[in-house]
Every structure is written in C-alpha cells, then in structure tokens.
Design a protein around this motif. Structure first.
Motif, PDB file in Angstrom:
ATOM      1  N   ASN A  36      33.313  19.040  19.039  1.00  0.00           N
ATOM      2  CA  ASN A  36      33.197  20.026  20.110  1.00  0.00           C
ATOM      3  C   ASN A  36      34.082  19.654  21.302  1.00  0.00           C
ATOM      4  OD1 ASN A  36      32.347  21.909  21.970  1.00  0.00           O
ATOM      5  ND2 ASN A  36      30.212  21.300  21.977  1.00  0.00           N
TER       6      ASN A  36
ATOM      7  N   GLY B 201      27.713  25.321  20.043  1.00  0.00           N
ATOM      8  CA  GLY B 201      27.206  25.705  18.736  1.00  0.00           C
ATOM      9  C   GLY B 201      26.562  27.076  18.722  1.00  0.00           C
ATOM     10  N   VAL B 202      26.664  27.755  17.581  1.00  0.00           N
ATOM     11  CA  VAL B 202      26.101  29.095  17.443  1.00  0.00           C
ATOM     12  C   VAL B 202      24.579  29.055  17.483  1.00  0.00           C
ATOM     13  CG1 VAL B 202      25.907  29.108  14.908  1.00  0.00           C
ATOM     14  CG2 VAL B 202      26.397  31.253  16.147  1.00  0.00           C
TER      15      VAL B 202
ATOM     16  N   VAL C 216      27.610  36.617  17.646  1.00  0.00           N
ATOM     17  CA  VAL C 216      26.732  36.203  18.739  1.00  0.00           C
ATOM     18  C   VAL C 216      26.229  37.421  19.508  1.00  0.00           C
ATOM     19  CG1 VAL C 216      26.614  34.917  20.908  1.00  0.00           C
ATOM     20  CG2 VAL C 216      27.812  33.942  18.940  1.00  0.00           C
TER      21      VAL C 216
ATOM     22  N   TRP D 269      33.729  37.293  23.250  1.00  0.00           N
ATOM     23  CA  TRP D 269      32.626  36.641  22.533  1.00  0.00           C
ATOM     24  C   TRP D 269      32.685  37.001  21.054  1.00  0.00           C
ATOM     25  CZ3 TRP D 269      27.279  35.456  24.782  1.00  0.00           C
ATOM     26  CH2 TRP D 269      27.386  34.989  26.096  1.00  0.00           C
TER      27      TRP D 269
ATOM     28  N   HIS E  31      22.870  28.170  19.760  1.00  0.00           N
ATOM     29  CA  HIS E  31      22.451  28.507  21.127  1.00  0.00           C
ATOM     30  C   HIS E  31      22.683  29.989  21.452  1.00  0.00           C
ATOM     31  CE1 HIS E  31      21.773  24.314  21.930  1.00  0.00           C
ATOM     32  NE2 HIS E  31      22.986  24.021  21.561  1.00  0.00           N
ATOM     33  N   ALA E  32      22.969  30.795  20.435  1.00  0.00           N
ATOM     34  CA  ALA E  32      23.338  32.195  20.657  1.00  0.00           C
ATOM     35  C   ALA E  32      22.263  32.979  21.385  1.00  0.00           C
ATOM     36  CB  ALA E  32      23.663  32.865  19.321  1.00  0.00           C
TER      37      ALA E  32
ATOM     38  N   GLU F 225      35.997  27.321  14.262  1.00  0.00           N
ATOM     39  CA  GLU F 225      34.793  28.140  14.076  1.00  0.00           C
ATOM     40  C   GLU F 225      34.137  27.924  12.715  1.00  0.00           C
ATOM     41  OE1 GLU F 225      38.209  30.506  12.439  1.00  0.00           O
ATOM     42  OE2 GLU F 225      37.837  29.191  14.167  1.00  0.00           O
TER      43      GLU F 225
ATOM     44  N   THR G 231      32.239  29.477  19.244  1.00  0.00           N
ATOM     45  CA  THR G 231      31.135  28.761  18.609  1.00  0.00           C
ATOM     46  C   THR G 231      31.694  27.958  17.447  1.00  0.00           C
ATOM     47  OG1 THR G 231      30.653  30.739  17.281  1.00  0.00           O
ATOM     48  CG2 THR G 231      29.367  30.418  19.290  1.00  0.00           C
ATOM     49  N   GLN G 232      31.747  26.649  17.628  1.00  0.00           N
ATOM     50  CA  GLN G 232      32.337  25.797  16.595  1.00  0.00           C
ATOM     51  C   GLN G 232      31.353  25.557  15.470  1.00  0.00           C
ATOM     52  OE1 GLN G 232      30.862  24.295  19.123  1.00  0.00           O
ATOM     53  NE2 GLN G 232      29.790  22.555  18.221  1.00  0.00           N
TER      54      GLN G 232
ATOM     55  N   LEU H 263      33.904  32.918  24.617  1.00  0.00           N
ATOM     56  CA  LEU H 263      32.989  31.993  23.947  1.00  0.00           C
ATOM     57  C   LEU H 263      33.547  31.630  22.583  1.00  0.00           C
ATOM     58  CD1 LEU H 263      30.143  30.613  23.717  1.00  0.00           C
ATOM     59  CD2 LEU H 263      29.370  32.756  22.645  1.00  0.00           C
TER      60      LEU H 263
END
Length: 824
Positions: free
Chosen positions: A54, A535-536, A215, A211, A538-539, A614, A570-571, A568
């Motif tokens: 990250n 991270g996804v 998400v 975004w 936390h969507a 991603e 998201t890795q 945004l």
C-alpha cells in the motif's frame, strides 16, 4: 567495480532525507498542491506486506508528483485507539498506552527503513490527548445541533471483544475484528445521526468519478435509497399498521403481513389471544439470533401467527398478521406486506405455513395458476385480479396506484433508506471518552468546552473483562454537574474508533495547530485529498463515515469542501499459498526479513512489479529474486561504466541519422512517455516493465562498443533517464547511482519530458485499396517518398492479381495512411 550494498546506501540516503527534511512541506509558494494519502495503520506491533504494498504504491505517486513540480503533502500517523491494545494489555499485563507507543516507535522505524517520503513533522496518533480533545469538541458541537442523541436499542455484541459493534462491523454473523460470534443485547447507546445526510451521501456517489465503480455501488447499496409508498393497514382495534413498499402494483396480492420481532406491536397484538405464549417465546428466540443474517435471502424463514388480522385498504381483504425472523426493524417501518405470488421469500413462507397465493401480475398472453406455481413470478407483466387497474402494465401502473392511495388517504409517497444511525458507544477503556455527565437532578449534561479534554486516565490498570473498566474507576466517573454543581457521574463508554479515523485526514493539514480543532486556511489549501489509497474492505465503514464527518465539519464551518477524497484507489491483497497472508494461516512473510536479505528497494520493486495495484498480489520468492537481480543489473550498468560517463554531458536528442543513436533515442523518449502515462493511470507494473526494456536496450547499445563522444553522450543520457524514471519506485539505488555519475541526487529532480517526434513509430502500416476496397496492407518506413511507396504497393502480389489486365486511371496517396488505386 564498486559492489552494490543496499543496506549501506539505503541508510545513507534515508539519513540525508531526514537531515535535510526533504519531504517537509508548507502552504507557501506558487506550486499547485497535491495531497497524497494512504489509510493510516493500526499500531499492532509490526507492519506486514500489505502495508509495504500500500505505502509503496503511494510513495511512487508522491515522489512522481514532486518531480512534476507539485507541492506534495504525504503524511503518516497512527489509528491508535482500539480493542487490540486493551486485549493485549490484559493478556500481557502491560498498559495499553505503553503497548501502543512502543509499537508506534517500532513501526515508524520500519517505515523509515523502506524510504517512504513522509513529512514526519505532521505525524499524529489518535490516542494523543491533543487529538481526541478536539474530537470531544466536535461531539459537543454535534450534540448542540441534534446530530448526537442517546437511546435504548438492540445492539450487536461481540462476546470475545466484550463490546458493541455497528451493523457494518458484523461480517457473516461474526465480529469483523476477531471473528467471534455476535449476539444481541439491549443497551442504552449514543448515536450519530448519519441518516440526516443519507440523501446527500447517496446522491454524491454519482459525483465521484475518481472512485472505483465497485466502491460507489457498495456505498449506494448500504445507504439503500428506495422510492415507494407508505400504506396504512387498519387493525381490528381501529389503529393502523404502516408498511413501506416499492411495489404498490402488488397490493391486491397481499395475503399476510409480517412484523419484526422488535416491532412495538409484535407482542401487543398477541396479548389476550391463544397465541400469546407462543408469540412471546418466538420473539425471545429470534432476538437472541444474529441480526446480520435475518435479512438474507438464504435465511430459513420462520414465523408465528399473532392471532390478529389487518384489512387491505384497497379491497377490504382480511389479512393475518405474523411475526417473522426475516423482517428487520431497521428497514422501512419494521412491518411488511407479503405477496407470495411475486416475491420468492414470501412464496416460501406461504408454502411453509399454508397461506394463500394471489396472482396480480401475469406474463403477456399467459395466465398463471397459483396452484401450479413452484416459485414466485418476479418479472413484469399485465395486472390481473386488481380491480380497475387490470390490463395495465404493472410498472406503468405504479405511479397511478400511488396517486390513488394518496387520493383515498390510504398512503403517501415516501423515500426510504436502508442506512441507520451510527451507534458510537463502546464498553471499552482504550478510546476517547464521551464528554457528557449524568446528573440525577439535571439529566444528561454536556461537558463545558472549557473543561475539555476529558482525559482518559493512564494510571488505570486494565484487568476487567465484560464491561468498561472506567465504570469501576471512581476517580474517573465521579464528578460535579456543570449545571447544578451537585454530584454527577461521567459517561464511562468510549467512542467507536472509527470516529478518530473519520477526520484524521483533515488534521494532517494542520497537525501543529493548537488553537482549535482545525486551521481553516491550511485545511482549505490542502483539501480535498487528491489521491486516497487503501483496502476495499473499508468501502462501507471508514469511507462512508469519513464522508459523513466531513459534511458535518463543513456545516460547522471548519472545512470548505464537502467530499474529502477526490480520487480513490483500492489496492488488492497480498496472497501466499492461495490465501491472504495472516498469522493464523502461517503464510506471513516478514518485511524485516525481506529488507535484511535484499534491501528496501527490492521489497518495494517486487510489490510494485508483481501485479497491478488494484489486483491481488500472489507472493513469489522467485519474483523477489528476480527484482533483486534487476537492481544488480542496473547497478552494474553504471558502476562498470562510470569512467566512460563521468567526463561527458548527457544528450537526449543527438544530431544526424546514425542508426544506433537513432534507435536508442527513440527508445528513451518512448519509455518516458510510456512510464509517464502508466504512472498517471496507476499501471505501475507496466511502467516498471518499460524501464526494464530501456535498461536492456542500453545494454545492447553498450555491446556495440562505440567510443565516439556523441555515442557516449547519448549513453549517459539514456542511463540518467533510466535512473530518474526508476527513482519513484526504488529511490535509494537511483539516488546513489545518480550521485556516482555526478548528476546529483534526485529527490527534487525534474521528471523527464519526451519529444513527440521520437515517440512516433519509425514504420507505419499502409492500407492498400483498389477502387476504394481494402485489398492488402504493407509496412513501410514513416514519411517514405511517394514514388518509393507506389513502387512498394504495386509490387504486392495481391495488388498484381487485382489490377492484372485493367487500366490504372490514377493512384491516390495519403501519406503514412493509405494508397488507393483507381482502375477500370
């Protein structure tokens, strides 16, 4: 040749950057700002490979943007409150504060060893009193505006962590943090009124083009905006039971009603009937079950008849009222109408309890027989058994039916949301105290602003499990009422740790500001965050709460922007042996081991090269070895030729048409363009691949053993280009090699610019037409003279075949694109 010693050069350059405060920024100057932020870590003890990946992604972008001339804010801090510290304190007999700050010190060292370009002067830890005192200030402001309230409600309770969880923190019936089963409890809790912002949060999902669509879909689904109608069903005692539905076109097919067990009418309806005992038992059983499963399609449907009936306002039908385990009090009114002919869940329930099925929508040209139906008919069609609405298309009839309901006084249009208010009370010690007191005479009294902060006592030994230790500590909870000056008791719950992470990105903009929560001028300079990375997972939780909190603070006049994150990323996760790395699975790779064996640059390079950001990254020891070999190859490129390079100036666009020089020149400029485009699009793995190709081209060029000055000047230009392009990815070795050839160090180097002339391909594909029809193609040198181009085209076998025996009237040439032969 000087050997490549990664630990030596990495320590050297990290010391230089720290001593010179290379990455410290302020709000002065004319540069355009760029705020790059990765989600901050919980100080659990050590960073893991997910952190390395990250933060390496973020560091590439931060360094790249600096080189493009931006004023880059790239901060780091610690999400430091929370249950793990408290649990560790109990398990290890150490104070949570001690455990947390020791972990922060160790993890800070780890991050510095990886060479991340953070402005450490802006470091924050959310457990610091200078941070959470302003969170308490915000709580009081929200309290004044009716955005905070207290109520008794059923809550999710983790039996292991011994605390309340928000609905979003329950995953598959288990605690999101520890995985333990979640049960139901009835507690008095503090809530943030996030539902007052539901419509804004929903609508603005369409105004966040930076975004990921996934998400935004998750956020919209969680907010759950529904357009429909509330309908009143009259009960036998003359009172109304109100339901919300998005399908008024099925009202004539209602054959039973279902209440949530928590609905105020659930037990009341059964009182005095033969069903009273059975209903009471059923309600208690369902309340003890995991609420997160109750709305799922897969949940086994159970219910009990209340002994009472309601009346359908449209047709006067008498409808039995049930209580069901699949209805949630949080959605709509906590009561539903059931239409088994057109809802699969209702269909299954009706079959289980032998309830009637009435068809109100039939497919065009076909009649449905309820006795023969094996599943609900859920498609659109023509309305039947619906009195004067018969024959209409059901979708077209919906607004007409709503108009009719409103005209008759049976219902009203309504927009409903799945989102519920955010319960923030936690029965834990290691968190921010909630700034209210309870007085027998005055009730709930907010702590005066001048009495902030309400400090978390650090002399408290944490040994109590099952309730907040603060509740057992009179030195904390005994206090004086601010209103009447009589005895009072402090709130002993602390705030959900997601509160801290909902505004930390604002505090970074003015981390040293002490006069208030935020310095508006500096916050408005930096906000919004231009690029957020995390991270996804936390969507819904963190990202939704942060959007809400930012809007609240906007309303308080503390920040100009309403949305905190412009873009945004998201890795993906780091996978090893087919599973996400975790201690429990025994598949963890320790970043410290990787740095010790290979160096930080190798660790960074592998994480960036092995997979697009991603996507999930599959761990490969061979991939790590490959990254290390590539850096050795780059090192030799300079170290073995340093004397040849040191006495010439770099050239990037040599004069003349020398074939060797021209080939390498094109490669230099194409690589600059490709890497630039790829970094802008976060295609970091392909950017690295392009640099690797340039390095290979430079080695091929060296093999030609050109000793003339022009050749050596271009060689130096090519090597410097490779090193500068590599800098955001592997900054230590790049800095060292640039210094070795006397081109200075790099942290503030300009990003190279390509010449469009050299980016164009040397050859082009020509479309060959005969009388306007494509017959062939051929590859030729760009800008080939017309006569030579015609000669090439007329020599093609397909062309010869098609023009044989025909008169050539004219030949049309469009340079670098096509040749059209017009013939009889």
């Amino acid at each position: 040749m000087k050997p490549y010693e990664p630990h030596v050069i990495e320590e050297k350059w990290q010391t230089v950057w720290e001593r010179n405060k290379t990455f410290k920024v302020d709000e002065a100057g004319a540069k355009k700002k760029y705020y790059l932020l990765e989600m901050f870590p919980y100080p659990s003890g050590k960073i893991h490979m997910g952190h390395v990946r990250n933060y390496s992604i973020g560091d590439v972008i931060a360094r790249y943007k600096r080189m493009r001339g931006y004023n880059v804010l790239h901060p780091m801090g610690w999400d430091a409150f929370g249950m793990p510290a408290e649990n560790a304190a109990i398990e290890r007999n150490v104070h949570p504060a001690t455990w947390t700050y020791e972990n922060i010190a160790y993890m800070r060292t780890q991050l510095k060893r990886l060479g991340f370009s953070y402005d450490w002067d802006r470091e924050i830890a959310t457990c610091d009193v200078d941070y959470y005192r302003w969170e308490q200030w915000m709580f009081l402001k929200m309290f004044e505006r009716g955005l905070v309230y207290r109520k008794n409600s059923p809550v999710n309770y983790c039996t292991k962590c011994r605390t309340v969880l928000a609905n979003e923190q329950v995953e598959g019936g288990a605690c999101w943090r520890c995985g333990e089963e979640v049960v139901q409890k009835e507690l008095t809790q503090w809530f943030f009124a996030i539902t007052k912002y539901a419509d804004e949060l929903y609508e603005y999902c369409d105004k966040l083009p930076g975004w990921p669509e996934k998400v935004l879909h998750m956020q919209k689904n969680w907010i759950g905006k529904s357009h429909g109608v509330e309908v009143d069903f009259r009960l036998e005692d003359g009172t109304d039971m109100t339901i919300f539905t998005t399908r008024p076109d099925t009202l004539y097919g209602v054959t039973f009603m279902v209440l949530a067990p928590e609905h105020p009418l659930s037990f009341k309806l059964a009182q005095g009937t033969s069903q009273e005992k059975e209903v009471s038992s059923f309600i208690e059983k369902v309340k003890a079950q995991d609420r997160s499963f109750r709305g799922e399609i897969s949940t086994e449907k159970e219910g009990v008849f209340t002994g009472r009936y309601a009346v359908n306002p449209l047709n006067g039908a008498k409808i039995p009222v049930y209580i069901g385990n699949f209805v949630l009090m949080e959605y709509g009114t906590g009561a539903i109408m059931a239409v088994p002919a057109h809802d699969q869940r209702d269909f299954e329930f009706a079959k289980e309890y032998d309830l009637p099925v009435i068809v109100t929508i039939s497919p065009e040209g076909r009649t449905l027989d309820p006795r023969e139906m094996t599943e609900a008919y859920v498609d659109d069609g023509v309305m039947v058994n619906s009195e004067h609405f018969n024959g209409r298309n059901n979708r077209e009839a919906i607004p007409v039916i709503i108009d009719y309901l409103e005209e008759k006084g049976f219902g009203r249009r309504m927009v409903n949301y799945r989102l519920k208010d955010w319960g923030i009370s936690r029965q834990r010690y290691w968190g921010a105290p909630i700034p209210v007191v309870y007085c027998d005479r005055c009730g709930v009294v907010p702590v005066p602003y001048e009495d902030l902060p309400v400090r978390l006592p650090l002399d408290l030994g944490v040994t109590v499990i099952g309730r907040s230790p603060l509740a057992e500590y009179p030195e904390f909870y005994r206090t004086t009422c601010p209103s009447c000056k009589g005895d009072a008791r402090r709130e002993t719950d602390t705030m959900d740790t997601f509160v801290e992470s909902s505004w930390y990105f604002l505090k970074y903009a003015c981390a040293d500001y002490k006069e208030g929560p935020l310095d508006r001028q500096r916050v408005d300079y930096w906000m919004p965050v231009d690029q957020y990375i995390g991270g996804v997972e936390h969507a819904v939780l963190h990202l939704l709460y942060s959007r809400f909190f930012n809007r609240v603070l906007n309303g308080l006049g503390l920040v100009e922007v309403k949305e905190p994150f412009e873009n945004l990323l998201t890795q993906g996760m780091v996978i090893k042996d087919g599973a996400k790395m975790s201690k429990s699975k025994g598949n963890v790779v320790d970043p410290d081991y990787l740095i010790e064996k290979y160096g930080a640059d190798t660790a960074r390079l592998f994480c960036l090269f092995a997979s697009p950001p991603e996507k999930d990254l599959d761990w490969s020891d061979q991939g790590v070895e490959g990254s290390a070999r590539f850096l050795q190859r780059v090192w030799r490129l300079v170290a073995e030729h340093v004397e040849k390079l040191s006495n010439v100036e770099p050239v990037y666009e040599p004069q003349g048409n020398d074939g060797d020089l021209r080939e390498l020149t094109h490669r230099i400029h194409k690589t600059i363009k490709k890497v630039t485009d790829d970094v802008e699009r976060f295609h970091l793995n392909t950017a690295i691949a392009s640099i690797m190709e340039l390095v290979n081209a430079i080695y091929r060029y060296i093999e030609k053993e050109r000793q003339d000055r022009e050749a050596r000047e271009l060689l130096r230009g090519a090597i410097e280009t490779a090193l500068v392009l590599l800098f955001p990815f592997v900054p230590h070795i790049s800095s060292e090699l640039q210094e070795m050839i006397g081109s200075g160090s790099d942290a503030v180097s300009n990003w190279p610019v390509y010449n469009e002339l050299y980016v164009q391909e040397d050859r082009v594909t020509i479309a060959v037409q005969i009388n306007g029809k494509l017959r062939d193609t051929c590859s030729v040198e760009r800008d080939l003279e017309e006569a030579s181009l015609k000669e090439t085209v007329f020599s093609l076998e397909k062309v010869k075949k098609h023009i044989e025996g025909r008169e050539i009237r004219k030949t049309i040439v469009v340079p670098n694109k096509l040749v059209n032969i017009v013939c009889s």
